[in-house]
Design an enzyme around this catalytic site. Structure first.
Site, PDB file in Angstrom:
ATOM      1  N   ASP A 116      -0.191   5.051   0.935  1.00 35.92           N
ATOM      2  CA  ASP A 116      -0.425   6.045   1.991  1.00 35.92           C
ATOM      3  C   ASP A 116      -0.361   5.417   3.379  1.00 35.92           C
ATOM      4  O   ASP A 116      -1.033   4.416   3.659  1.00 35.92           O
ATOM      5  CB  ASP A 116      -1.784   6.702   1.790  1.00 35.92           C
ATOM      6  CG  ASP A 116      -1.850   7.479   0.486  1.00 35.92           C
ATOM      7  OD1 ASP A 116      -1.622   8.689   0.507  1.00 35.92           O
ATOM      8  OD2 ASP A 116      -2.106   6.850  -0.561  1.00 35.92           O
TER       9      ASP A 116
ATOM     10  N   ASP B  34       0.867  -1.168   0.000  1.00 32.93           N
ATOM     11  CA  ASP B  34       0.000   0.000   0.000  1.00 32.93           C
ATOM     12  C   ASP B  34       0.915   1.232   0.000  1.00 32.93           C
ATOM     13  O   ASP B  34       2.092   1.139   0.373  1.00 32.93           O
ATOM     14  CB  ASP B  34      -0.872  -0.040   1.258  1.00 32.93           C
ATOM     15  CG  ASP B  34      -1.653   1.239   1.464  1.00 32.93           C
ATOM     16  OD1 ASP B  34      -2.345   1.665   0.527  1.00 32.93           O
ATOM     17  OD2 ASP B  34      -1.567   1.813   2.570  1.00 32.93           O
TER      18      ASP B  34
END
Length: 280
Positions: A81, A79
């Site tokens: 953020d 991922d």
């Protein structure tokens, strides 16, 4: 079963004090702030005692099958953020509109799994309508930072021959730049619509939500000719759980409680390069 203990400020004495709770057959110092304990008692009561003591000392305690190394894997999927980078890009973009508090509240609820991700993203993006597109560059240059240990982790997995995938519910403006900057192999994210130099408040095409993240990991694995069991997947929020669930090893990084509870391993204090210590 092995137990890896590591913390950015942990002393060997502190680590040894936690290790004794698992009655290891042997311990090996892995660096100034890391210790591997072999043939440990991994019963539920021992795990609880170790994890409680480790949390009090701000140490990450990882129980993992003996013999697992980076050589068992071919892909690391991340991922973006609050995982590979320290910020939530949409929150920082919203700050340019004076709406950070409002958008951050929605983001947090979505990451905890309390809101539908796609609906929450469209709601947040809509608030950005009319913002000058140049604000994206300001967020990238002034606010985006790689998470602690991120570049060392990537260097380590790339040196070991693993491919890298950045799959994000964030935006291509940032994933494209990180791909070039960090030498990533694959990226996939949402595309913000821009017209006349301003954000329209809409996303182009489909939303990269939890299901799309999982499909992306599956697609890249298929392109590579490997099984998802040969992938390490890391994330921090509820929308990462589906892709983490198909991985051979899932890693929760500074994650929400719902993610830590379901991940194979978690790093709450150590940097992302703690993965290299675990699979050493």
């Amino acid at each position: 079963m092995n137990l890896i203990l590591q913390g950015p400020h942990a002393t060997q004495d502190a680590l040894a004090g936690i290790a004794v709770l698992a009655a290891p057959a042997r311990t090996t110092v892995l660096g100034a702030h890391a210790l591997r304990c072999e043939q440990v008692d991994a019963s539920a009561s021992v795990r609880q005692a170790v994890e409680t003591a480790a949390a009090a000392a701000r140490v990450d305690a990882t129980f993992i099958e003996a013999g697992r190394t980076l050589a068992d894997f071919k892909l690391v999927a991340m991922d973006m953020d609050s995982t590979l980078i320290t910020i939530e890009c949409i929150d920082e973009i919203a700050d340019m509109q004076g709406l950070k508090a409002q958008v951050s509240e929605i983001t947090e609820a979505a990451m905890r799994g309390e809101l539908d991700f796609s609906a929450s993203l469209m709601r947040r993006v809509a608030l950005l309508e009319g913002l000058e597109a140049s604000a994206l560059e300001r967020v990238y240059s002034e606010r985006l930072a790689i998470s602690m240990g991120g570049e060392a982790m990537l260097a380590g997995v790339q040196a070991a021959g693993l491919k890298t995938l950045l799959v994000s519910g964030g935006f291509t403006f940032f994933t494209d730049r990180l791909k070039q900057r960090l030498g990533l192999d694959y990226t996939h994210a949402n595309q913000l619509e821009i017209a006349d130099g301003k954000l329209t408040g809409r996303v182009v095409g489909g939303i990269v939500d939890a299901d799309e993240k999982r499909r992306t990991v599956e697609r890249v694995c298929a392109e590579m000719g490997i099984a998802p069991a040969q992938a390490i997947v890391m994330g921090d929020g509820a929308n990462d759980l589906k892709m983490m669930g198909i991985a051979g090893l899932s890693l929760a990084f500074r994650a929400k409680p719902v993610v830590r509870a379901q991940a194979g391993i978690a790093l709450n204090y150590t940097g992302l390069d703690g993965l290299l210590t675990i699979l050493r």
